[in-house]
Scaffold this active site. Structure first.
Site, PDB file in Angstrom:
ATOM      1  N   GLU A 137       1.477   5.836 -22.014  1.00 33.90           N
ATOM      2  CA  GLU A 137       2.743   6.557 -21.765  1.00 33.90           C
ATOM      3  C   GLU A 137       3.357   7.039 -23.078  1.00 33.90           C
ATOM      4  O   GLU A 137       4.569   6.906 -23.295  1.00 33.90           O
ATOM      5  CB  GLU A 137       3.734   5.637 -21.034  1.00 33.90           C
ATOM      6  CG  GLU A 137       3.184   5.041 -19.746  1.00 33.90           C
ATOM      7  CD  GLU A 137       4.176   4.193 -18.961  1.00 33.90           C
ATOM      8  OE1 GLU A 137       5.385   4.250 -19.239  1.00 33.90           O
ATOM      9  OE2 GLU A 137       3.728   3.471 -18.049  1.00 33.90           O
ATOM     10  N   GLU A 173       4.496  -4.417 -16.795  1.00 33.86           N
ATOM     11  CA  GLU A 173       5.697  -4.997 -17.430  1.00 33.86           C
ATOM     12  C   GLU A 173       6.047  -6.405 -16.944  1.00 33.86           C
ATOM     13  O   GLU A 173       7.190  -6.680 -16.593  1.00 33.86           O
ATOM     14  CB  GLU A 173       6.884  -4.048 -17.203  1.00 33.86           C
ATOM     15  CG  GLU A 173       6.613  -2.650 -17.728  1.00 33.86           C
ATOM     16  CD  GLU A 173       7.723  -1.635 -17.420  1.00 33.86           C
ATOM     17  OE1 GLU A 173       8.709  -2.009 -16.768  1.00 33.86           O
ATOM     18  OE2 GLU A 173       7.582  -0.474 -17.828  1.00 33.86           O
TER      19      GLU A 173
HETATM   20  O1  9MR Z   1       9.256   8.483 -16.022  1.00 40.86           O
HETATM   21  C1  9MR Z   1       9.667   7.677 -14.929  1.00 40.86           C
HETATM   22  C2  9MR Z   1      11.043   8.144 -14.467  1.00 40.86           C
HETATM   23  O2  9MR Z   1      10.948   9.413 -13.877  1.00 40.86           O
HETATM   24  C3  9MR Z   1      11.616   7.151 -13.480  1.00 40.86           C
HETATM   25  O3  9MR Z   1      12.963   7.515 -13.200  1.00 40.86           O
HETATM   26  C4  9MR Z   1      11.576   5.746 -14.069  1.00 40.86           C
HETATM   27  C5  9MR Z   1      12.159   4.761 -13.092  1.00 40.86           C
HETATM   28  O4  9MR Z   1      11.738   3.460 -13.305  1.00 40.86           O
HETATM   29  O5  9MR Z   1      10.233   5.422 -14.383  1.00 40.86           O
HETATM   30  C6  9MR Z   1       9.719   6.230 -15.382  1.00 40.86           C
HETATM   31  O6  9MR Z   1       8.424   5.826 -15.745  1.00 40.86           O
HETATM   32  C7  9MR Z   1       8.301   4.520 -16.291  1.00 40.86           C
HETATM   33  C8  9MR Z   1       6.891   4.049 -16.027  1.00 40.86           C
HETATM   34  O7  9MR Z   1       6.601   4.119 -14.680  1.00 40.86           O
HETATM   35  C9  9MR Z   1       6.674   2.635 -16.556  1.00 40.86           C
HETATM   36  N1  9MR Z   1       7.025   2.529 -17.933  1.00 40.86           N
HETATM   37  C10 9MR Z   1       8.335   3.017 -18.293  1.00 40.86           C
HETATM   38  C11 9MR Z   1       8.477   4.462 -17.815  1.00 40.86           C
HETATM   39  C12 9MR Z   1       9.778   5.037 -18.313  1.00 40.86           C
HETATM   40  O8  9MR Z   1      10.875   4.367 -17.729  1.00 40.86           O
END
Ligand code: 9MR
Length: 334
Positions: free
Chosen positions: A254, A146
């Site tokens: 994802e 990102e």
């Molecule tokens: O699914 C993840 C969630 O449990 C966490 O709280 C969150 C915190 O940043 O991150 C989520 O995963 C992210 C992923 O690592 C990167 N892309 C976006 C995802 C959803 O936020």
């Protein structure tokens, strides 16, 4: 699942491994690779106490530990699954102390040279750990996550807002991360740039990655694909084609597809939409597009970070939803 030579994955948090008896069937029947949902992120691996205690020796080389990764490593090995290393360099889920002079949250930020040393040693230590201990486990690394966002970015779209990598290293931090990952990966893993909303910014991603690509520092682009039913799939597949035409390997990293409320009709629309994604990917793949993996971001709606939007393939009782029956047959030709 063996599926048109695609890896089919799911994001798995550690709480699933602590109740593995409940999930093992569902997970191992549908998926052959795992992404740790949070457990390999910098805030899980970096050891603040250890780093502070070891100053000044640790000043350019923070301490890390891999305790949080043990459940996923153990289960992946025992089930023959592969693992995605998610993620090395990200503005989020990276502790503030990692960027400061004294490794405290409130400390003064270090300068570019020091932070580049910390970035290099972190990337070296994480990659070497897997190369030395589990050489066949990792199939892909999200080296940078990102880094490009028009609203939060500078003139080139490089994320400036709330980004301590940008504040310390500068606007080429993502390039530097790819350079170090290439240096220490020993050709063992696919090296990926991973991002959300790729369909709305393919040109920005391609132009920012161009130098790294020309220098052979990156293999692929991970399209996160957090979608909502009704979003423009034309744009989605156009972006995929653009990335593929520029020579990148592609992985959907994802995938989840939200609906507003859980009605029979919405579940049907969701199934149709999952089916279109599967169809599109299967036909791009059949025509030679280099798509190598697809990961769904979680197992069941109850576990999802978007649980209010029911975005996954299994419901809260771990039963397959209508989307499941559209998705897998179309994707895997079964
Ligand atoms: O699914 C993840 C969630 O449990 C966490 O709280 C969150 C915190 O940043 O991150 C989520 O995963 C992210 C992923 O690592 C990167 N892309 C976006 C995802 C959803 O936020």
């Amino acid at each position: 699942m063996k599926c048109n030579s695609l890896y089919i994955g799911t994001a798995v948090p550690n709480r699933v491994f602590s109740e593995w008896g409940k999930y093992s069937d569902v997970v191992t029947k549908s998926f052959n690779c795992f992404t740790p949902e949070n457990e390999m992120k910098p805030d899980a691996l970096l050891d603040g106490e250890g780093s502070r205690a070891a100053l000044p020796e640790s000043y350019t080389h923070a301490k890390i530990r891999f305790l949080s990764c043990e459940p996923i490593i153990k289960t992946a090995i025992s089930t023959g699954a592969k693992v995605r290393l998610h993620t090395l360099v990200w503005h989020s889920q990276t502790p503030d102390w990692f960027f400061t002079e004294d490794y405290t949250d409130g400390g003064a930020l270090v300068g570019r040279d020091v932070m580049l040393c910390r970035m290099e040693s972190y990337i070296h230590d994480v990659l070497s750990y897997f190369i030395d201990n589990y050489p066949d486990l990792i199939y892909a690394v999200d080296v940078v996550n990102e880094a490009f966002d028009r609203d939060a970015g500078d003139d080139s779209g490089v994320r400036r807002k709330n980004n301590k990598w940008y504040a310390t290293v500068g606007d080429d931090y993502y390039y530097q991360a790819l350079r170090f990952a290439k240096k220490y990966s020993d050709g063992k893993f696919g090296l990926f740039y991973n991002d959300y909303a790729c369909m709305y910014k393919p040109d920005m991603i391609l132009s920012n990655l161009k130098n790294a690509r020309d220098e052979g520092l990156i293999d692929g682009i991970g399209m996160q694909s957090h979608l909502t039913v009704g979003e423009n799939l034309g744009l989605y597949f156009d972006a995929m084609k653009k990335f593929a035409d520029a020579g990148y390997e592609l992985q959907v990293t994802e995938l989840d597809i939200g609906i507003k409320e859980k009605s029979k009709e919405n579940l049907r629309l969701q199934a149709e939409y999952y089916g279109k994604i599967a169809d599109g990917i299967a036909s791009l793949k059949a025509s030679g597009t280099n798509i190598t993996a697809l990961t769904v971001w979680g197992i069941s709606d109850a576990l999802s970070w978007r649980h209010g939007e029911y975005p996954l393939l299994f419901d809260e009782n771990l039963l397959p939803k209508p989307a499941y029956f559209e998705f897998f047959p179309k994707l895997c030709g079964i």
